[in-house]
Write a protein that holds these residues in place. Structure first.
Motif, PDB file in Angstrom:
ATOM      1  N   THR A  69      -3.101  -7.094   7.930  1.00  0.00           N
ATOM      2  CA  THR A  69      -2.326  -8.185   8.528  1.00  0.00           C
ATOM      3  C   THR A  69      -0.903  -8.268   7.986  1.00  0.00           C
ATOM      4  OG1 THR A  69      -4.363  -9.458   8.793  1.00  0.00           O
ATOM      5  CG2 THR A  69      -2.288 -10.675   8.950  1.00  0.00           C
ATOM      6  N   THR A  70      -0.769  -8.214   6.665  1.00  0.00           N
ATOM      7  CA  THR A  70       0.550  -8.400   6.057  1.00  0.00           C
ATOM      8  C   THR A  70       0.933  -7.274   5.094  1.00  0.00           C
ATOM      9  OG1 THR A  70      -0.401  -9.718   4.256  1.00  0.00           O
ATOM     10  CG2 THR A  70       0.359 -10.913   6.213  1.00  0.00           C
ATOM     11  N   LEU A  71       0.024  -6.371   4.792  1.00  0.00           N
ATOM     12  CA  LEU A  71       0.284  -5.310   3.827  1.00  0.00           C
ATOM     13  C   LEU A  71       1.511  -4.498   4.220  1.00  0.00           C
ATOM     14  CD1 LEU A  71      -1.369  -4.241   1.263  1.00  0.00           C
ATOM     15  CD2 LEU A  71      -2.045  -2.349   2.758  1.00  0.00           C
ATOM     16  N   LYS A  72       2.397  -4.264   3.253  1.00  0.00           N
ATOM     17  CA  LYS A  72       3.544  -3.388   3.471  1.00  0.00           C
ATOM     18  C   LYS A  72       3.206  -1.998   2.946  1.00  0.00           C
ATOM     19  CE  LYS A  72       6.979  -7.083   3.215  1.00  0.00           C
ATOM     20  NZ  LYS A  72       8.238  -7.562   2.588  1.00  0.00           N
ATOM     21  N   VAL A  73       3.663  -0.964   3.641  1.00  0.00           N
ATOM     22  CA  VAL A  73       3.290   0.398   3.267  1.00  0.00           C
ATOM     23  C   VAL A  73       4.526   1.273   3.086  1.00  0.00           C
ATOM     24  CG1 VAL A  73       1.105   0.204   4.521  1.00  0.00           C
ATOM     25  CG2 VAL A  73       3.083   1.272   5.633  1.00  0.00           C
ATOM     26  N   GLY A  74       4.334   2.365   2.333  1.00  0.00           N
ATOM     27  CA  GLY A  74       5.418   3.316   2.149  1.00  0.00           C
ATOM     28  C   GLY A  74       5.013   4.446   1.235  1.00  0.00           C
ATOM     29  N   PRO A  75       5.845   5.456   1.140  1.00  0.00           N
ATOM     30  CA  PRO A  75       5.552   6.609   0.285  1.00  0.00           C
ATOM     31  C   PRO A  75       6.052   6.403  -1.138  1.00  0.00           C
ATOM     32  CG  PRO A  75       7.518   7.041   1.565  1.00  0.00           C
ATOM     33  CD  PRO A  75       7.046   5.658   1.960  1.00  0.00           C
ATOM     34  N   MET A  76       5.295   6.894  -2.088  1.00  0.00           N
ATOM     35  CA  MET A  76       5.696   6.863  -3.495  1.00  0.00           C
ATOM     36  C   MET A  76       5.563   8.299  -4.046  1.00  0.00           C
ATOM     37  SD  MET A  76       4.437   4.332  -6.575  1.00  0.00           S
ATOM     38  CE  MET A  76       5.179   2.859  -5.884  1.00  0.00           C
ATOM     39  N   VAL A  77       6.540   9.167  -3.698  1.00  0.00           N
ATOM     40  CA  VAL A  77       7.719   8.883  -2.888  1.00  0.00           C
ATOM     41  C   VAL A  77       7.923  10.031  -1.899  1.00  0.00           C
ATOM     42  CG1 VAL A  77       8.931   7.514  -4.627  1.00  0.00           C
ATOM     43  CG2 VAL A  77       9.205  10.009  -4.644  1.00  0.00           C
ATOM     44  N   THR A  78       8.733   9.721  -0.832  1.00  0.00           N
ATOM     45  CA  THR A  78       9.196  10.791   0.031  1.00  0.00           C
ATOM     46  C   THR A  78      10.443  11.407  -0.589  1.00  0.00           C
ATOM     47  OG1 THR A  78       9.621  11.381   2.341  1.00  0.00           O
ATOM     48  CG2 THR A  78      10.728   9.393   1.506  1.00  0.00           C
ATOM     49  N   ASN A  79      11.022  12.397   0.074  1.00  0.00           N
ATOM     50  CA  ASN A  79      12.224  13.044  -0.455  1.00  0.00           C
ATOM     51  C   ASN A  79      13.095  13.482   0.707  1.00  0.00           C
ATOM     52  OD1 ASN A  79      12.152  16.261  -0.115  1.00  0.00           O
ATOM     53  ND2 ASN A  79      10.044  15.506  -0.317  1.00  0.00           N
ATOM     54  N   PRO A  80      14.379  13.763   0.455  1.00  0.00           N
ATOM     55  CA  PRO A  80      15.283  14.092   1.559  1.00  0.00           C
ATOM     56  C   PRO A  80      15.291  15.560   1.957  1.00  0.00           C
ATOM     57  CG  PRO A  80      16.536  13.908  -0.462  1.00  0.00           C
ATOM     58  CD  PRO A  80      15.109  13.553  -0.813  1.00  0.00           C
ATOM     59  N   GLY A  81      14.313  16.336   1.451  1.00  0.00           N
ATOM     60  CA  GLY A  81      14.318  17.772   1.735  1.00  0.00           C
ATOM     61  C   GLY A  81      13.253  18.255   2.683  1.00  0.00           C
ATOM     62  N   GLU A 101      23.160   1.300  -8.690  1.00  0.00           N
ATOM     63  CA  GLU A 101      24.348   1.237  -7.841  1.00  0.00           C
ATOM     64  C   GLU A 101      24.007   1.156  -6.352  1.00  0.00           C
ATOM     65  OE1 GLU A 101      27.299   3.906 -10.753  1.00  0.00           O
ATOM     66  OE2 GLU A 101      26.280   4.836  -9.030  1.00  0.00           O
ATOM     67  N   GLN A 102      22.913   1.803  -5.936  1.00  0.00           N
ATOM     68  CA  GLN A 102      22.714   2.008  -4.496  1.00  0.00           C
ATOM     69  C   GLN A 102      21.376   1.555  -3.937  1.00  0.00           C
ATOM     70  OE1 GLN A 102      23.685   6.036  -3.291  1.00  0.00           O
ATOM     71  NE2 GLN A 102      25.133   6.283  -4.972  1.00  0.00           N
ATOM     72  N   ALA A 103      20.312   1.562  -4.720  1.00  0.00           N
ATOM     73  CA  ALA A 103      18.972   1.338  -4.163  1.00  0.00           C
ATOM     74  C   ALA A 103      18.628  -0.141  -4.057  1.00  0.00           C
ATOM     75  CB  ALA A 103      17.936   2.065  -5.012  1.00  0.00           C
ATOM     76  N   ASP A 104      17.706  -0.435  -3.153  1.00  0.00           N
ATOM     77  CA  ASP A 104      17.189  -1.798  -3.023  1.00  0.00           C
ATOM     78  C   ASP A 104      16.085  -2.078  -4.032  1.00  0.00           C
ATOM     79  OD1 ASP A 104      18.716  -2.502  -0.579  1.00  0.00           O
ATOM     80  OD2 ASP A 104      17.510  -0.910   0.320  1.00  0.00           O
ATOM     81  N   GLY A 105      15.494  -1.017  -4.572  1.00  0.00           N
ATOM     82  CA  GLY A 105      14.429  -1.172  -5.548  1.00  0.00           C
ATOM     83  C   GLY A 105      14.370   0.028  -6.474  1.00  0.00           C
ATOM     84  N   PHE A 106      13.745  -0.178  -7.621  1.00  0.00           N
ATOM     85  CA  PHE A 106      13.596   0.846  -8.658  1.00  0.00           C
ATOM     86  C   PHE A 106      12.112   1.085  -8.881  1.00  0.00           C
ATOM     87  CE2 PHE A 106      13.474   1.237 -13.558  1.00  0.00           C
ATOM     88  CZ  PHE A 106      13.356   2.621 -13.505  1.00  0.00           C
ATOM     89  N   ILE A 107      11.680   2.337  -8.732  1.00  0.00           N
ATOM     90  CA  ILE A 107      10.291   2.718  -8.992  1.00  0.00           C
ATOM     91  C   ILE A 107      10.244   3.466 -10.318  1.00  0.00           C
ATOM     92  CG2 ILE A 107       8.336   4.106  -8.226  1.00  0.00           C
ATOM     93  CD1 ILE A 107       9.330   3.693  -5.336  1.00  0.00           C
ATOM     94  N   LEU A 108       9.523   2.903 -11.277  1.00  0.00           N
ATOM     95  CA  LEU A 108       9.338   3.523 -12.587  1.00  0.00           C
ATOM     96  C   LEU A 108       7.872   3.899 -12.731  1.00  0.00           C
ATOM     97  CD1 LEU A 108      10.162   4.365 -15.435  1.00  0.00           C
ATOM     98  CD2 LEU A 108       9.879   1.985 -16.145  1.00  0.00           C
ATOM     99  N   VAL A 124       8.378   0.217   3.427  1.00  0.00           N
ATOM    100  CA  VAL A 124       9.366   0.412   2.368  1.00  0.00           C
ATOM    101  C   VAL A 124       9.531   1.920   2.191  1.00  0.00           C
ATOM    102  CG1 VAL A 124       9.964   0.023  -0.054  1.00  0.00           C
ATOM    103  CG2 VAL A 124       8.649  -1.696   1.195  1.00  0.00           C
ATOM    104  N   CYS A 125      10.760   2.375   2.084  1.00  0.00           N
ATOM    105  CA  CYS A 125      11.022   3.796   1.868  1.00  0.00           C
ATOM    106  C   CYS A 125      11.203   4.063   0.381  1.00  0.00           C
ATOM    107  CB  CYS A 125      12.269   4.238   2.635  1.00  0.00           C
ATOM    108  SG  CYS A 125      12.713   5.979   2.344  1.00  0.00           S
ATOM    109  N   GLY A 126      10.148   4.533  -0.276  1.00  0.00           N
ATOM    110  CA  GLY A 126      10.283   5.030  -1.634  1.00  0.00           C
ATOM    111  C   GLY A 126      10.780   6.464  -1.581  1.00  0.00           C
ATOM    112  N   GLY A 182       0.837  -1.189   0.000  1.00  0.00           N
ATOM    113  CA  GLY A 182       0.000   0.000   0.000  1.00  0.00           C
ATOM    114  C   GLY A 182       0.871   1.238   0.000  1.00  0.00           C
ATOM    115  N   TRP A 183       0.774   2.023  -1.059  1.00  0.00           N
ATOM    116  CA  TRP A 183       1.610   3.204  -1.245  1.00  0.00           C
ATOM    117  C   TRP A 183       0.750   4.474  -1.191  1.00  0.00           C
ATOM    118  CZ3 TRP A 183       6.775   2.164  -1.785  1.00  0.00           C
ATOM    119  CH2 TRP A 183       7.155   0.900  -2.281  1.00  0.00           C
ATOM    120  N   THR A 184       1.361   5.586  -0.794  1.00  0.00           N
ATOM    121  CA  THR A 184       0.680   6.872  -0.887  1.00  0.00           C
ATOM    122  C   THR A 184       1.642   7.937  -1.395  1.00  0.00           C
ATOM    123  OG1 THR A 184       1.234   7.820   1.285  1.00  0.00           O
ATOM    124  CG2 THR A 184      -0.641   6.276   1.196  1.00  0.00           C
ATOM    125  N   PHE A 185       1.058   9.029  -1.896  1.00  0.00           N
ATOM    126  CA  PHE A 185       1.850  10.214  -2.195  1.00  0.00           C
ATOM    127  C   PHE A 185       2.376  10.773  -0.868  1.00  0.00           C
ATOM    128  CE2 PHE A 185       0.147  11.842  -6.534  1.00  0.00           C
ATOM    129  CZ  PHE A 185       0.084  10.552  -7.022  1.00  0.00           C
TER     130      PHE A 185
END
Length: 340
Positions: free
Chosen positions: A55-67, A165-172, A90-92, A31-34
């Motif tokens: 129960t098992t759903l994984k959640v995270g932002p699509m995407v957060t940012n470092p600012g 090079e660095q990420a665990d996943g790629f969001i396209l 998951v940290c998108g 389950g992702w959100t802006f």
């Protein structure tokens, strides 16, 4: 293939939670959100309710940012949710198009994203990290086994290389077959060049999906209008690439850049919403290429092709007038066809 549901955190938050619960019942695993603090409600508060109600759903932002948040706060928030609910986040992460621009700031640089990914991932795992200037910190309350995958959103050549090079996943954020093949290859090649196993980089394609009752011109026309906003959202990122690399550049495929020639600006008040008046320039061809529309069997056909290109997850943008119906159609027809 895994499936995720992507929502904006419009009030009431209870509806976001309800749709995520519906998604889990229908076989969605993510389950992702802006994440744009001015435009929508705070997602991390809502994640706690989603996790408590599933129960098992994984959640995270699509995407957060470092600012918009300090890195240790971001890491602590994820780590707290994981400690409460068991490594279900998951940290998108990306440049922060809407979040930064609406606040009057420029999107983040790739160098800043790179540093942030390393710090956020390390701290959430209970490791030490340098916050800058030699300030090294560690969360003393992290328990053994804590994990936080960090997935990076990317389009341009430098971002694709850094993802590999660095990420665990790629969001396209598009579902065009040609561009998916091109960009997944770029990420996997970069992973190999960095000495990584390319299979360790999870590939997530995110795009709107609209399931129609038939393939009549009327049904398809309505579906296209409900999803046309997406071409405008992608166009913001494409416009940045054109500004950087030029209209005709070997660095960026023209299959991605050609369609924004008629773009005339963008109002974030309509960001990610059907009926966005700033996306009239998006042609039907782009809607068909970037999104999934039509009867359920058309979705299955395209998703099967995406899976063959190395896509591990399809994240369904569910911002249109048939939210529940599409979730249910995927649960009844599409997800079983791609997971059995």
């Amino acid at each position: 293939m895994d499936f995720g549901l992507v929502l904006q955190t419009d009030p009431p938050a209870s509806r976001v939670v309800s749709l995520m619960q519906r998604a889990e019942r229908n076989g969605f695993r993510y389950g992702w959100t802006f994440d744009s603090a001015v435009l929508w409600q705070e997602p991390f508060v809502i994640y706690s309710q989603i996790l408590a109600g599933t129960t098992t759903l994984k959640v995270g932002p699509m995407v957060t940012n470092p600012g918009t948040r300090t890195w240790e706060v971001t890491a602590s928030t994820f780590a707290t949710l994981n400690d409460m609910f068991g490594n279900r986040t998951v940290c998108g992460i990306g440049r922060g198009d809407s979040a930064m621009r609406v606040a009057g700031r420029r999107p983040n640089t790739l160098a800043r994203i790179s540093d942030a990914m390393k710090v956020i991932r390390a701290l959430a795992r209970g490791e030490e990290a340098d916050l800058g200037g030699g300030t090294v910190v560690r969360f003393p309350w992290i328990r053994p086994g804590a994990e936080l995958p960090v997935w990076m959103a990317a389009y341009g050549p430098k971002a694709l290389r850094m993802t590999g090079e660095q990420a665990d996943g790629f969001i396209l954020q598009l579902a065009d077959l040609y561009l998916t093949e091109y960009m997944v290859k770029s990420v996997k090649d970069a992973a190999v060049a960095a000495g990584r196993d390319p299979s360790e980089v999870t590939v997530c394609v995110a795009a709107p999906a609209y399931v129609t009752a038939d393939d009549s011109p009327e049904a398809l026309a309505h579906a296209r209008e409900q999803c046309r906003w997406f071409g405008g959202m992608v166009g913001n990122h494409v416009a940045d690439l054109v500004d950087k690399y030029g209209v005709h550049s070997a660095a960026v495929p023209e299959e991605l850049t050609d369609y924004i020639k008629a773009r005339q600006g963008y109002d974030y008040a309509h960001h990610g919403r059907s009926g966005n008046p700033d996306t009239r320039f998006v042609p039907d061809e782009i809607v068909d290429r970037f999104c999934l529309i039509g009867p359920a069997e058309w979705h299955i056909e395209k998703l099967t092709a995406l899976r063959s290109l190395g896509v591990d997850q399809f994240a369904l943008y569910d911002m249109h007038d048939a939210q529940e119906a599409v979730i249910d159609a995927y649960g009844a027809h599409v997800i079983p066809a791609l997971t059995t």
